[in-house]
Scaffold this motif. Structure first.
Motif, PDB file in Angstrom:
ATOM      1  N   ARG A   1     -81.524 -41.798 -58.325  1.00  0.00           N
ATOM      2  CA  ARG A   1     -80.640 -42.569 -57.509  1.00  0.00           C
ATOM      3  C   ARG A   1     -81.078 -44.306 -57.804  1.00  0.00           C
TER       4      ARG A   1
ATOM      5  N   VAL B   1     -81.998 -47.201 -56.360  1.00  0.00           N
ATOM      6  CA  VAL B   1     -83.173 -47.760 -56.587  1.00  0.00           C
ATOM      7  C   VAL B   1     -82.978 -49.316 -57.023  1.00  0.00           C
TER       8      VAL B   1
ATOM      9  N   ARG C   1     -83.496 -51.924 -55.097  1.00  0.00           N
ATOM     10  CA  ARG C   1     -84.006 -52.888 -53.632  1.00  0.00           C
ATOM     11  C   ARG C   1     -85.612 -52.506 -53.937  1.00  0.00           C
TER      12      ARG C   1
ATOM     13  N   ILE D   1     -89.583 -50.127 -52.539  1.00  0.00           N
ATOM     14  CA  ILE D   1     -88.583 -49.432 -52.173  1.00  0.00           C
ATOM     15  C   ILE D   1     -89.140 -48.756 -51.214  1.00  0.00           C
TER      16      ILE D   1
ATOM     17  N   ALA E   1     -83.914 -44.590 -50.075  1.00  0.00           N
ATOM     18  CA  ALA E   1     -84.066 -44.831 -51.239  1.00  0.00           C
ATOM     19  C   ALA E   1     -84.158 -43.715 -52.212  1.00  0.00           C
TER      20      ALA E   1
END
Length: 768
Positions: free
Chosen positions: A751, A753, A755, A758, A762
Motif C-alpha cells: 500500500r 502509506v 499519511r 499510519i 492504510a
C-alpha cells in the motif's frame, strides 16, 4: 590438598574500587539523577511561598469567535478571589510571541483558536480560582473557522498581519530538466503534541522594587524575560526568571502563555501566585508540531539517479506565527533529503488558520519532508524494480556536495556509510507460526489478529537536520568558570532540559582543569544569556563557552609554574589531578598549585555566521548538519491493519561521543518519539476543536510499544568548526524513524502509506 585447592580456599583480596567516570568521553552520571529517581527533585509544581495564591485561566471554548462582552463582576465578588485580569489590565504590550509578537496576552476583540486565554484569576485556593474563572461571563459571536490551510489563501484575514506568514520559493538548477521516470505523491502529516509528563507550572513572586520574579521551567529564560517585561510594562532588569527543574522539553516548556498571567497577577495582588496547568490546559495552550500537506514529483533517469525534485509544502501554523517561519525554512531547504539533486524547485508556505497553535518541536520542518521524500524514493524503487536501499545508495549526499539551497556541505556527511551499516546488520528472526511458540502479534500480547494474516516488512529512512539557529541567527553563549579550594563552579544560563548540558559542563572542567568536584550553578536571568536549549546549541555553543573559560583558568593556573621553571604552559599537562612537565622535572597536584587562590574567567562562544535564504531560496543558511539512517522491521496484520514495530536499526553520525551512556539514551528517546508519531500520536481538532485533550484520547507509545532499538554504528568524524567536534543527536532520529516505519509498512502491504500517523485502513490489504 592440591595447590589449586589451596588457591581456591584462600580468601580473595578485596577488588580495587573502579575509578569514577571522569572527563570527556566517559559516561559520567547526571548530578541530579538520584534526586529525580527518588522523587525528591524540586520541579515548579512542587514550589511554595508564604501567602501563596492560586491562579486559573479562562480559555475560549470556540476556535473562532468575536468577543461581544466580558463580565468579570461575578468572579470578583466570590469569596477568596483576590484579582481578575483581562486584556484591559495588561500595562505594557498587549502582544507577545516567540518568533513574532503577534499573539495577545488575553484575547480582546476576537478569539482565534480553541483554548485561547481570555482572563485569569488569583484566589486563595485552587478550586476557588477555577470556579471564579468559570464565573467570568463572555458573550461570543461565533464565526466560521478556517481549519483547512489550503482555504487560508482565499479566506478573509484571520489576523491583522494576514493569513500568510511566509512563502519560500526555492529555485535550483534547470526548470526544464526532466527524467525518464517520474513518480508523484500527496502526503499528510498529523499534529503531534509534546505531551509533557510533568505538569506545566510556575510561581511568580512580587519584588519590593515593583518588579517580579518568576520560577518557571523555561528553556530560554532571557527571551522569556524580555517578552514578559514588555507585556508588564517593566524594564527587563525588573523581571527575573529563575529556572526550576525542567522535566524534559521537546517544545512544551517554551510557551509564554502560562508564564504571562502569573506575573501579572502577582503584580496586581502583591502576593506570590502559583499556576499548575491541567492536562487539558497543556493540550490547549502550548505549541504542537505543524500539520503539513506535501505534494511531490520526483524525476529520475533509467538507473534511478535523481534528475529533478518538485514539491509544494504547506505548513498549518494555527492561529499565530510562533516559529513557523523557521520551520518552513527547514522544510524547504531539506525537501530533497540527504540526496544529490541537481535540479530542485520547491514552493513552501506557512499559513494561519483557526487550528491549535504550532511551533517548535524536535526536527520541525525536517521531519515532515523526510516522510514525504522517503515515500517518493520507495515509489521510485518500485517503479524501477530496484532494491530500495540500493536506489538510495546511488543518490546519497556526501561532503562537498551542494544542497538545493546552494550551500556546500562542508561538515562530515557519511550518509552512504550509515545506510550500509543498517542494511548489512542481520535481520531479526522470523516468528514461527506454531501453537507452541508465543510471539507478539501486531496489537500487543493479546493481538486480535491471526498469525496467518501477518506480513513482515523491511523499510529504510535517511534523515537530516540542521544544528543551531539558521538564516543569520546570532548564536552566542557566555560562561564563567571559577575554581577555589579544589572545587570548580560553572555559571552559564544554558538550561538543562534533559539533553545533558550540566553533565557535559562538569566533564569539560574535569578534563581541562583536573578538578574532580564540579558544580553547575542554577540558572537565572542575572547571568548573561545563553540562548534557547534546542538543536544541540548548548552542546556546541554553551559547551564551547565553558571550554574556553576553563582553558583561560588553566592558563592562570599553569602560568606561574611555567614561569618558575622557564617553560611555556604548552609543555605542562594536567592528568588525574596532577600537573606534570614534558620532561618530568615538574610534578605537583592541582590543589598544591592553587594554594588557596581563587581563579576565574568568563568567555563567549559564537559560531560562524549564516545568512538568510534569498528570494530564490538560496544561501548559506546553516552552521552544521547531522545525518541518520534507520532500518525498520515491522509486522503488519493485513486483515485489521494493526502494526507492530519489531526492530529499529540505527546508524548515526555524531561527530564525537562526549558521554556514551547519555548519547545512547538520547538516540533511543528520539527513536521512540518517532514511533509515536508514526503510529499513534495525532491530536485531532475537527473544525478547530481539540478532541480528547488528555492522555486517554491522545495515545503515547508505552514501553510495550517500544521496539528493539539496535544502534549498530556511530560515526565519529569530527566537525572541525564545532567545539569538541560533536553533533546534535536527539532530533535526527525523531525525523528519520517515522519515515523508516512507513517504508516498512509499504514493503509489508504494498500500500502507498501517504499519511502519518499510519491509520489501520492504510495497512489493510483487501483480497489477500
Amino acid at each position: 590438598m592440591s595447590n589449586e585447592a589451596v588457591a581456591a580456599a584462600a580468601p580473595e583480596s578485596a577488588p580495587a574500587p573502579e575509578p569514577l567516570p571522569h572527563g570527556i568521553g566517559s559516561s559520567l552520571p547526571a548530578a541530579d539523577a538520584r534526586a529525580k529517581t527518588e522523587g525528591t527533585f524540586p520541579y515548579a509544581a512542587d514550589l511554595w511561598a508564604e501567602g501563596l495564591l492560586w491562579a486559573a485561566v479562562l480559555r475560549s471554548p470556540h476556535p473562532y469567535a468575536r468577543i461581544v462582552s466580558i463580565d468579570t463582576s461575578h468572579a470578583r465578588e466570590m469569596p477568596g478571589v483576590r484579582a481578575v485580569v483581562t486584556h484591559e489590565d495588561v500595562p505594557g504590550s498587549p502582544l507577545h510571541g516567540r518568533g513574532r509578537a503577534d499573539r495577545p496576552v488575553f484575547a480582546s476583540d476576537v478569539v482565534r483558536h480553541h483554548g485561547e486565554p481570555i482572563a485569569a484569576v488569583a484566589a486563595d485556593h485552587p478550586d476557588t480560582a477555577r470556579m471564579a474563572a468559570a464565573a467570568v461571563i463572555v458573550e461570543y459571536e461565533v464565526l466560521e473557522p478556517v481549519t483547512d490551510p489550503e482555504h487560508a489563501f482565499e479566506a478573509e484575514p484571520l489576523h491583522p498581519d494576514g493569513n500568510l506568514i511566509r512563502h519560500i520559493p526555492l529555485r535550483h538548477g534547470d526548470p526544464e530538466a526532466a527524467g525518464e521516470v517520474v513518480v508523484e505523491g500527496l502526503y499528510r502529516i498529523g499534529r503531534q503534541d509534546p505531551a509533557p509528563i510533568g505538569a506545566e507550572a510556575g510561581l511568580a513572586v512580587p519584588r519590593p522594587d515593583g518588579g517580579v520574579e518568576l520560577y518557571v521551567a523555561s528553556t530560554d529564560p532571557h527571551a522569556d524575560r524580555d517578552a514578559l517585561a514588555a507585556c508588564y510594562g517593566l524594564a527587563p532588569e525588573h523581571v527575573k526568571i529563575v529556572v526550576t527543574g525542567v522535566p524534559g522539553a521537546t517544545a512544551d516548556r517554551e510557551d509564554q502563555s502560562f508564564q504571562l498571567p502569573l506575573g501579572l497577577l502577582a503584580l496586581r495582588t502583591g502576593c506570590p501566585v502559583k499556576l499548575t496547568a491541567t492536562r487539558e490546559e497543556s493540550f490547549l495552550g502550548h505549541a504542537h508540531r505543524h500539520p503539513t500537506l506535501l505534494r511531490y514529483r520526483h524525476h529520475a533517469d533509467a538507473e534511478g539517479r535523481l534528475v529533478k525534485v518538485e514539491a509544494q509544502i504547506l505548513l498549518d501554523a494555527g492561529a499565530y506565527a510562533d516559529t513557523s517561519a523557521e520551520a518552513l525554512a527547514a522544510a524547504v531547504s531539506f525537501a530533497c533529503g540527504p540526496y544529490v539533486v541537481p535540479n530542485a524547485f520547491i514552493e513552501g508556505w506557512a499559513v494561519r488558520t483557526n487550528n491549535p497553535p504550532s511551533g517548535h518541536v524536535r526536527g520541525e520542518g525536517a521531519m515532515q519532508v523526510c516522510a514525504a521524500y522517503e515515500a517518493q524514493m520507495d515509489k521510485l524503487a518500485k517503479k524501477l524494480g530496484a532494491d530500495p536501499a540500493e536506489l538510495r545508495l546511488r543518490n546519497v549526499l556526501a561532503t562537498g556536495d551542494v544542497l538545493p539551497t546552494g550551500q556546500t556541505v562542508t561538515c562530515p556527511a557519511p550518509v552512504a556509510e550509515l545506510l550500509q551499516a543498517v542494511r548489512e546488520h542481520p535481520l531479526p528472526p522470523l516468528p514461527k507460526d506454531t501453537p507452541e511458540d508465543e510471539w507478539l502479534l501486531p496489537g500487543g500480547p493479546e493481538g486480535a489478529g491471526e498469525p496467518g494474516a501477518v506480513r513482515r516488512g523491511v523499510g529504510y529512512g535517511l534523515g537530516m537536520v540542521h544544528m543551531l539557529g539558521a538564516e543569520g541567527a546570532d548564536e552566542v553563549s557566555t560562561a564563567t568558570v571559577k575554581v577555589h579550594d579544589g572545587v570548580a563552579t560553572v555559571l552559564c544560563a544554558a538550561v538543562e532540559t534533559g539533553q545533558g548540558f550540566t553533565t557535559l559542563a562538569r566533564q569539560i572542567v574535569q578534563e581541562t582543569l583536573g578538578v574532580d568536584e564540579v558544580h553547575v550553578a542554577p540558572v537565572d536571568t542575572d547571568q548573561p544569556p545563553a540562548g534557547a536549549g534546542c538543536r544541540g546549541r548548548h552542546t556546541w555553543v554553551s559547551g564551547g563557552a565553558v571550554e574556553r573559560a576553563a582553558k583561560m583558568v588553566r592558563t592562570q593556573l599553569l602560568q606561574p609554574l611555567a614561569h618558575k621553571f622557564g617553560m611555556s604552559t604548552e609543555l605542562l599537562q594536567i592528568t588525574d589531578g596532577k600537573i606534570t612537565s614534558y620532561d618530568g622535572v615538574l610534578s605537583t597536584t592541582v590543589t598544591e598549585a592553587l594554594d588557596g587562590k581563587e581563579l576565574w574567567a568568563t568567555a563567549q562562544c559564537r559560531p560562524h555566521p549564516t545568512e538568510p535564504l534569498d528570494e530564490a531560496g538560496q544561501g548559506d543558511a546553516f552552521v552544521g548538519l547531522a545525518f541518520c539512517a534507520i532500518r525498520a522491521v515491522v509486522d503488519v496484520d493485513i486483515e485489521i491493519g494493526s502494526v507492530r514495530v519489531v526492530e529499529l536499526t540505527v546508524a548515526q553520525d555524531v561527530g564525537r561521543i562526549l558521554n556514551p551512556a547519555q548519547l545512547v539514551s538520547r538516540i533511543e528517546g528520539g527513536v521512540t518519539q518517532g514511533v509515536g508519531l508514526a503510529l499513534t500520536e495525532n491530536l485531532r481538532a475537527p473544525r478547530g476543536l481539540v478532541r480528547h485533550p488528555d492522555l486517554t484520547g491522545y495515545a503515547l507509545p508505552t514501553a510495550l510499544d517500544t521496539p528493539d532499538i539496535r544502534i549498530v554504528k556511530l560515526v565519529e568524524e569530527r566537525d572541525v568548526v564545532a567545539p569538541f567536534g560533536a553533533k546534535a543527536v536527539s532530533a535526527v532520529p525523531v525525523v528519520t524513524s517515522p519515515a523508516a516505519i512507513a517504508s516498512a509498512v509499504r514493503a509489508a502491504t504494498g500500500r502507498p502509506v501517504n499519511r502519518l500517523p499510519i491509520r489501520p485502513q492504510a495497512a489493510v490489504v483487501t483480497g489477500a
